[in-house]
Design an enzyme around this catalytic site. Structure first.
Site, PDB file in Angstrom:
ATOM      1  N   MET A   1      -2.531   4.363  -3.476  1.00 20.74           N
ATOM      2  CA  MET A   1      -3.524   5.150  -2.797  1.00 20.74           C
ATOM      3  C   MET A   1      -3.077   6.508  -2.627  1.00 20.74           C
ATOM      4  SD  MET A   1      -5.135   2.687   0.252  1.00 20.74           S
ATOM      5  CE  MET A   1      -3.637   1.825   0.615  1.00 20.74           C
TER       6      MET A   1
ATOM      7  N   MET B   1     -11.904  -2.606  -2.979  1.00 23.72           N
ATOM      8  CA  MET B   1     -11.632  -2.363  -1.348  1.00 23.72           C
ATOM      9  C   MET B   1     -12.931  -2.902  -0.481  1.00 23.72           C
ATOM     10  SD  MET B   1      -8.585  -1.224  -1.111  1.00 23.72           S
ATOM     11  CE  MET B   1      -8.690  -0.564   0.519  1.00 23.72           C
TER      12      MET B   1
ATOM     13  N   ASP C   1       0.844  -1.154  -0.050  1.00 19.85           N
ATOM     14  CA  ASP C   1      -0.033  -0.111  -0.064  1.00 19.85           C
ATOM     15  C   ASP C   1       0.779   1.171   0.143  1.00 19.85           C
ATOM     16  OD1 ASP C   1      -2.500  -1.120   0.171  1.00 19.85           O
ATOM     17  OD2 ASP C   1      -2.226  -1.794   2.242  1.00 19.85           O
TER      18      ASP C   1
ATOM     19  N   MET D   1       0.641   5.297   0.153  1.00 22.76           N
ATOM     20  CA  MET D   1      -0.209   6.133   0.661  1.00 22.76           C
ATOM     21  C   MET D   1       0.461   7.609   0.718  1.00 22.76           C
ATOM     22  SD  MET D   1      -2.239   4.098   3.466  1.00 22.76           S
ATOM     23  CE  MET D   1      -1.239   3.494   4.417  1.00 22.76           C
TER      24      MET D   1
ATOM     25  N   ASP E   1      -9.338  -6.412  -1.027  1.00 23.19           N
ATOM     26  CA  ASP E   1      -8.321  -5.932  -0.033  1.00 23.19           C
ATOM     27  C   ASP E   1      -9.271  -5.121   1.110  1.00 23.19           C
ATOM     28  OD1 ASP E   1      -6.300  -4.899   1.292  1.00 23.19           O
ATOM     29  OD2 ASP E   1      -6.131  -3.206  -0.023  1.00 23.19           O
TER      30      ASP E   1
ATOM     31  N   HIS F   1      -0.171  -0.816  -4.831  1.00 21.53           N
ATOM     32  CA  HIS F   1      -1.387  -0.229  -4.731  1.00 21.53           C
ATOM     33  C   HIS F   1      -1.161   1.082  -4.320  1.00 21.53           C
ATOM     34  CE1 HIS F   1      -5.456  -0.234  -2.100  1.00 21.53           C
ATOM     35  NE2 HIS F   1      -5.499   0.364  -3.359  1.00 21.53           N
TER      36      HIS F   1
END
Length: 214
Positions: free
Chosen positions: A67, A140, A34, A36, A173, A65
């Protein structure tokens, strides 16, 4: 058999190399990382340099991923860092389909698998026109930004509807564990990302096996 990607956000970052190697030995199919930025989501995680180090420590495929806001600005960096699958959020591009297509083409030009991610409250119709361009859809089952959240059962109808029209990989996820995995698999998901359930398990191999055969 399902594929399982341990979510690195839940790993012990003091021993990150050993944690991802342990995940591979335990039977993980890929690593879910992730990314972020503190903008698109209210948290900051890691950047390309750490992804590079993870890639050097473990040869499992990496799903980056994203984000983050402005994902198009970071595609090349995360590709160079060793990501094999790169997903971005339809919400992060303000539901702009043409912009999304450009990002998908950029990912493909770099030889990576493009994926589109969608939040729990975003209607499936927002990504319908993109499905023929992506190799992977990430649904998600929690609101993005923090690990350890509770699985939202309200996403199950979305997975079912998606599977009816999309034959490629569907990843779920957020809050996945041995108790709810069978529901998302029955709904149509074939790839499970799991952080806390895997990295905090007393027996990681058993935890991954439970998800694979859910």
């Amino acid at each position: 058999m399902n594929k399982v990607g341990p979510s690195v956000l839940a790993a012990d970052f003091r021993n990150l190399a050993s944690e991802v190697k342990k995940a591979k030995r335990a039977g993980a199919d890929f690593l879910h990382i992730d990314i972020m930025d503190g903008n698109f989501v209210p948290n900051i995680s890691i950047g390309p340099d750490i992804v590079t180090k993870i890639n050097r420590a473990c040869d499992l495929p990496i799903h980056a991923h994203l984000m983050i806001s402005n994902p198009e600005s970071f595609i090349e960096a995360f590709s160079s860092a060793g990501s094999d699958i790169i997903s971005f959020h339809i919400e992060a591009v303000k539901y702009d389909i043409e912009k999304s297509k450009r990002i998908i083409r950029a990912i493909k030009r770099l030889g990576k698998r493009p994926a589109i991610a969608i939040n729990p409250l975003t209607p499936l119709k927002r990504i319908i026109s993109l499905l023929k361009y992506v190799d992977w859809v990430l649904v998600m089952s929690v609101n993005p930004g923090f690990g350890g959240q509770k699985f939202m059962e309200s996403v199950l109808p979305k997975i079912k509807s998606l599977r009816k029209i999309y034959k490629k990989d569907i990843e779920i996820d957020g809050g996945i564990n041995n108790k709810n995995a069978k529901f998302v698999v029955n709904a149509g998901a074939n790839i499970l990302a799991a952080g806390t359930y895997v990295f905090k398990a007393k027996n990681m191999s058993q935890a991954i096996r439970c998800l694979k055969y859910a």
